[in-house]
Design a protein around this motif. Structure first.
Motif, short mmCIF file in Angstrom:
data_model
loop_
_atom_site.label_atom_id
_atom_site.label_comp_id
_atom_site.label_asym_id
_atom_site.label_seq_id
_atom_site.Cartn_x
_atom_site.Cartn_y
_atom_site.Cartn_z
N PRO A 165 0.83 -1.21 0.00
CA PRO A 165 0.00 0.00 0.00
C PRO A 165 0.86 1.25 0.00
O PRO A 165 1.96 1.27 0.56
N LEU A 166 0.34 2.30 -0.61
CA LEU A 166 1.06 3.56 -0.68
C LEU A 166 0.09 4.70 -0.37
O LEU A 166 -0.87 4.93 -1.11
N GLY A 167 0.31 5.39 0.74
CA GLY A 167 -0.52 6.53 1.09
C GLY A 167 -1.85 6.13 1.69
O GLY A 167 -2.13 4.95 1.92
N PRO A 168 -2.70 7.13 1.95
CA PRO A 168 -3.97 6.86 2.63
C PRO A 168 -5.05 6.35 1.68
O PRO A 168 -4.91 6.42 0.47
N ARG A 169 -6.14 5.85 2.26
CA ARG A 169 -7.34 5.57 1.48
C ARG A 169 -8.13 6.85 1.29
O ARG A 169 -8.00 7.80 2.05
N GLY A 170 -8.97 6.88 0.27
CA GLY A 170 -9.82 8.05 0.05
C GLY A 170 -11.05 7.64 -0.73
O GLY A 170 -11.09 6.56 -1.33
N ALA A 171 -12.07 8.51 -0.69
CA ALA A 171 -13.26 8.21 -1.48
C ALA A 171 -12.91 8.22 -2.96
O ALA A 171 -13.51 7.50 -3.76
N LEU A 172 -11.93 9.03 -3.33
CA LEU A 172 -11.51 9.12 -4.74
C LEU A 172 -10.02 9.41 -4.77
O LEU A 172 -9.55 10.35 -4.13
N MET A 173 -9.25 8.60 -5.47
CA MET A 173 -7.79 8.76 -5.63
C MET A 173 -7.50 8.53 -7.11
O MET A 173 -7.44 7.38 -7.56
N ARG A 174 -7.29 9.57 -7.88
CA ARG A 174 -7.24 9.40 -9.33
C ARG A 174 -6.05 10.13 -9.95
O ARG A 174 -5.49 11.05 -9.40
N ASN A 175 -5.75 9.71 -11.18
CA ASN A 175 -4.80 10.38 -12.07
C ASN A 175 -3.45 10.69 -11.43
O ASN A 175 -2.99 11.84 -11.44
N VAL A 180 1.99 13.21 -7.64
CA VAL A 180 0.83 14.06 -7.41
C VAL A 180 -0.41 13.33 -7.91
O VAL A 180 -0.32 12.47 -8.79
N TYR A 181 -1.54 13.66 -7.34
CA TYR A 181 -2.78 13.01 -7.74
C TYR A 181 -3.96 13.90 -7.37
O TYR A 181 -3.79 14.91 -6.68
N GLU A 182 -5.16 13.53 -7.80
CA GLU A 182 -6.34 14.29 -7.42
C GLU A 182 -7.19 13.46 -6.46
O GLU A 182 -7.28 12.23 -6.58
N SER A 183 -7.81 14.14 -5.50
CA SER A 183 -8.67 13.47 -4.54
C SER A 183 -9.71 14.45 -4.03
O SER A 183 -9.50 15.68 -4.09
N ASN A 184 -10.82 13.93 -3.55
CA ASN A 184 -11.87 14.80 -3.00
C ASN A 184 -12.01 14.60 -1.49
O ASN A 184 -13.09 14.79 -0.92
N THR A 185 -10.93 14.20 -0.84
CA THR A 185 -11.01 13.85 0.58
C THR A 185 -11.23 15.07 1.47
O THR A 185 -11.69 14.93 2.60
N ARG A 186 -10.90 16.27 0.99
CA ARG A 186 -10.96 17.43 1.89
C ARG A 186 -12.38 17.93 2.11
O ARG A 186 -12.83 18.01 3.23
N ASP A 187 -13.10 18.27 1.07
CA ASP A 187 -14.44 18.83 1.25
C ASP A 187 -15.40 18.41 0.16
O ASP A 187 -16.43 19.04 -0.04
N GLY A 188 -15.06 17.35 -0.56
CA GLY A 188 -15.92 16.89 -1.64
C GLY A 188 -15.50 17.42 -3.00
O GLY A 188 -15.87 16.85 -4.02
N TYR A 189 -14.76 18.53 -3.03
CA TYR A 189 -14.22 19.03 -4.28
C TYR A 189 -12.84 18.42 -4.53
O TYR A 189 -12.08 18.18 -3.59
N ARG A 190 -12.54 18.22 -5.78
CA ARG A 190 -11.25 17.61 -6.10
C ARG A 190 -10.13 18.64 -5.97
O ARG A 190 -10.24 19.76 -6.46
N ASP A 191 -9.05 18.23 -5.33
CA ASP A 191 -7.86 19.05 -5.23
C ASP A 191 -6.64 18.20 -5.57
O ASP A 191 -6.72 16.96 -5.65
N ASN A 233 -9.19 25.03 -3.85
CA ASN A 233 -10.19 25.88 -4.50
C ASN A 233 -11.53 25.19 -4.47
O ASN A 233 -11.62 23.98 -4.69
N PRO A 234 -12.61 25.91 -4.23
CA PRO A 234 -13.92 25.26 -4.09
C PRO A 234 -14.51 24.76 -5.39
O PRO A 234 -15.55 24.11 -5.37
N GLU A 235 -13.89 25.02 -6.53
CA GLU A 235 -14.48 24.61 -7.80
C GLU A 235 -13.84 23.36 -8.40
O GLU A 235 -14.26 22.90 -9.45
N GLY A 236 -12.79 22.84 -7.80
CA GLY A 236 -12.22 21.61 -8.30
C GLY A 236 -10.93 21.78 -9.08
O GLY A 236 -10.78 22.72 -9.88
N ASN A 237 -9.98 20.90 -8.82
CA ASN A 237 -8.68 20.85 -9.51
C ASN A 237 -8.41 19.38 -9.82
O ASN A 237 -8.65 18.52 -8.97
N PHE A 238 -7.91 19.09 -10.98
CA PHE A 238 -7.90 17.69 -11.42
C PHE A 238 -6.84 17.43 -12.48
O PHE A 238 -6.27 18.35 -13.06
N ARG A 239 -6.59 16.14 -12.69
CA ARG A 239 -5.69 15.61 -13.72
C ARG A 239 -4.31 16.28 -13.74
O ARG A 239 -3.93 16.90 -14.75
#
Length: 387
Positions: free
Chosen positions: A132-142, A153-164, A181-187
């Motif tokens: 295993p590498l790093g924490p679990r999350g609802a979303l761990m992508r790219n 680096v990767y994107e996840s929504n673990t903080r507040d539901g928005y992807r960072d 940022n509250p609007e999402g950051n990704f890929r």
């Protein structure tokens, strides 16, 4: 207000001369008819010989669903030596291989619905248990590795539901947020030298490309249109970016310098709202690029270009069948891709110009999304635009 994300698989110019300032709109010298290879070849002599395939570097990782679950397998370009890399209840997808070719990042999805969790794992080069590498999350992508494989680096929504965008240290497992940022950051994608991270962000209401230093500082917007821009990819020397945009009315591949200057549409064919492009993939050497082109009522095909020489090639399916997932071999001399017909998907390899397409997998059912395992070449000397 939205958390932008286009269709999200894991894990897409007339003549654009890097670093020379040539007007990309100038009419290039175009071949009358690009080389094209059809699948399956009408003549078996049009396939790669076994001797040639035995000389191809690396192994091919692909997804198979032979027991109803998405698992990762590896196979030699000859089609021999197939090995199962994962065997768990989770759905496993291939992420980036380690830059030194010693292993593969695996993205694992466990559970379903609200209880689903995702996690990164490190797999050896065809053997050994996953770690295993790093924490679990609802979303761990790219995920995207730094050039030395010590961080990603990767994107996840673990903080507040928005992807960072987050940075994960491989040795310590420590994670820190690079965006908020509250609007999402990704890929996010790391440059070949690790000095920039390009990513998408919806902070200005539409999806635009931004870049920042690997510690999250120096964030700046590099595309400026009222339409969406996403899925950036670095050329091998870090001197060019390819990305997707619908600025002309449909999803197409564009190329620019890393700061967004001199953006050009890669294909100069007349615009058609029924044509969509996806999955740009740069060769690990030089300025070759392959991507998927989809046209309504026609099977998808793979286009190949060299943005410095103007070379054009493509791979088509003979009859019904769609081509997807172009992936370059570590030495840049071959392409792997998926041919899908009905419920069957099989992995093929071809030369870098698209010729000699040859089937590699033969098990029934889906065998798809090829990725190459093998040591990547170091970045070539930077063009002036890359510095």
């Amino acid at each position: 207000m939205r958390n932008f994300s286009r269709a999200l698989p894991f894990c897409v110019l007339s003549l654009f001369v890097a670093g020379c300032g040539t007007d990309a709109g100038a009419a290039p010298s175009r071949p009358a008819a690009p080389p094209a290879a059809a699948l399956p070849p009408a003549d078996p002599a049009d396939t790669l010989s076994l001797a040639e395939r035995e000389g191809i570097a690396g192994r091919i990782v692909f997804i198979a669903e032979r027991d109803g679950n998405k698992e990762l397998y590896t196979v030699r370009p000859t089609g021999a030596g197939e090995q199962r890399l994962t065997a768990r209840p989770a759905q496993d997808f291939a992420g980036d291989p380690l830059p030194d070719g010693s292993g593969l990042l695996v993205i694992s999805l466990e559970g379903e619905g609200p209880s689903r969790v995702e996690r990164f794992w490190l797999a050896g080069n065809g053997s050994g248990p996953l770690r295993p590498l790093g924490p679990r999350g609802a979303l761990m992508r790219n995920p995207s590795w730094g050039p030395d494989g010590r961080w990603l680096v990767y994107e996840s929504n673990t903080r507040d539901g928005y992807r960072d965008i987050y940075r994960l240290d491989r040795a310590t497992g420590q994670v820190r947020a690079l965006t908020a940022n509250p609007e999402g950051n990704f890929r996010p994608v790391v440059s070949p030298r690790g000095d920039w991270v390009v990513f998408g962000s919806s902070r200005d209401s539409v999806s635009e490309l931004y870049r920042m230093r690997p510690d999250g500082t120096g964030q700046e917007r590099i595309t400026h249109t009222p339409r969406d821009e996403w899925s950036a990819r670095w050329s091998s020397d870090g001197g060019l970016l390819a990305f997707l945009s619908d600025r002309d009315g449909s999803d197409r591949v564009y190329v620019s310098y890393p700061d967004g200057r001199e953006t050009r549409r890669l294909s100069q064919e007349p615009l058609d709202p029924h044509v969509m492009e996806d999955r740009p993939a740069w060769a690990p050497r030089g300025f070759g690029i392959a991507w998927v082109r989809r046209t309504r009522n026609e099977p998808s095909r793979i286009l190949i270009r060299d943005v410095t020489t103007g070379f054009k090639g493509e791979v088509r399916a003979r009859g019904l069948g769609s081509l997807e997932d172009p992936a370059w071999s570590p030495d840049g001399r071959y392409l792997a891709f998926t041919l899908t017909r009905g419920d069957s998907a099989q992995v093929y390899v071809a030369r870098a110009d698209g010729t000699k397409p040859t089937r590699v997998t033969h098990a029934p059912g889906p065998n798809w999304a090829p990725t190459w395992l093998g040591e990547r070449p170091p970045p070539p000397p930077a063009t002036p635009a890359a510095r």
